[in-house]
Design a protein around this motif. Structure first.
Motif, PDB file in Angstrom:
ATOM      1  N   ALA A 129      29.040 -10.126 -22.323  1.00  0.00           N
ATOM      2  CA  ALA A 129      30.296 -10.726 -22.774  1.00  0.00           C
ATOM      3  C   ALA A 129      31.466  -9.773 -22.567  1.00  0.00           C
ATOM      4  N   ASP A 130      31.241  -8.485 -22.801  1.00  0.00           N
ATOM      5  CA  ASP A 130      32.304  -7.500 -22.593  1.00  0.00           C
ATOM      6  C   ASP A 130      32.680  -7.407 -21.110  1.00  0.00           C
ATOM      7  N   ASP A 133      34.679 -10.417 -20.261  1.00  0.00           N
ATOM      8  CA  ASP A 133      36.004 -10.353 -20.871  1.00  0.00           C
ATOM      9  C   ASP A 133      36.959  -9.486 -20.056  1.00  0.00           C
ATOM     10  N   VAL A 168      34.487 -17.288 -21.264  1.00  0.00           N
ATOM     11  CA  VAL A 168      35.066 -15.990 -21.615  1.00  0.00           C
ATOM     12  C   VAL A 168      36.315 -15.644 -20.790  1.00  0.00           C
ATOM     13  N   PRO A 169      36.284 -15.701 -19.457  1.00  0.00           N
ATOM     14  CA  PRO A 169      37.503 -15.380 -18.689  1.00  0.00           C
ATOM     15  C   PRO A 169      38.674 -16.310 -19.055  1.00  0.00           C
ATOM     16  N   ASP A 170      39.884 -15.803 -18.899  1.00  0.00           N
ATOM     17  CA  ASP A 170      41.064 -16.522 -19.371  1.00  0.00           C
ATOM     18  C   ASP A 170      41.525 -17.619 -18.426  1.00  0.00           C
TER      19      ASP A 170
END
Length: 234
Positions: A129-130, A133, A168-170
């Motif tokens: 997840a990090d 992100d 997760v990605p914007d």
């Protein structure tokens, strides 16, 4: 009976099974739906099973576009794989990294700028997840798009990837072929039911909530920005 038990009993009835875990209803017999299922009778479905617009038709696509725009998604049209690539390249011209599912059509990424690092992700080699992100964007295909609700559904196929990469990605760039557009939800569900074991992500516009003082905030539990590229049929 608790509210939870009542809800579960209604679900079992709708599925044609006994309304309680132990068997029949409190009255000693299955409900009408359970009777029909047990006898092999076809269940009556009162809802609309199909729309008036054929899958992939111009009318169905236009309804989808109208709903997507209403949800504040950005819609782009491409007449060829080359135009898909040009659009993807333009949308991601300033990103530093983009997550790529293992079986995404490589032609769609042909115009990516050299500065955009492709981040591979798969079930066999998943990013944390990090790590996700830290990536600016993700590009995926889709399984089906439902015009009535402006919903795009991903089902975890290799050209769509794991659910996490689109949560997760914007920024999410999703390529939808026009022949994947159906008019109604039941039509979409029938397609998805061919592979019920696949994890599904239903996307109706960018992530947003108005829970706090009815003020819309985007990007709370998913991508802040959704770009949909309508591509020609395969």
């Amino acid at each position: 009976m608790s509210a939870r038990d009542d809800v579960l009993a209604r679900i079992r009835t709708a599925l044609g099974g006994p309304t309680t875990l132990g068997g029949p209803t409190a009255g000693g017999r299955p409900g009408a739906v359970g009777d029909a299922a047990a006898s092999g009778t076809e269940l009556a479905r009162a809802y609309r099973a199909t729309g008036e617009h054929a899958p992939g038709s111009d009318a169905a696509v236009e309804i989808l576009v109208d709903r997507l725009v209403d949800y504040r998604a950005h819609v782009h049209r491409a007449a060829s794989p080359e135009e898909v690539a040009e659009t993807v390249g333009a949308l991601l011209a300033e990103v530093r990294g983009v997550v790529v599912p293992p079986a995404l059509d490589d032609a769609w990424l042909a115009a990516l700028p050299a500065t955009a690092v492709r981040v591979a992700d798969s079930r066999e080699d998943p990013r944390t997840a990090d790590e996700l992100d830290a990536v600016d964007a993700v590009v995926t295909a889709a399984r089906v798009a439902i015009a009535d609700t402006g919903t795009i559904v991903l089902d975890g196929e290799p050209d769509q990837g794991r659910r996490a990469i689109t949560l997760v990605p914007d920024l999410h760039v999703c390529v939808v072929r026009t022949d994947q557009v159906v008019h109604t939800v039941p039509e979409g569900v029938r397609l998805l039911a061919e592979h019920p074991e696949r994890p599904q992500t239903w996307i109706s516009g960018p992530s947003a909530t108005s829970d706090i003082e009815l003020s819309r905030v985007e990007g709370v539990h998913g991508p802040r920005t959704l770009h949909v590229i309508l591509a020609p049929p395969r």
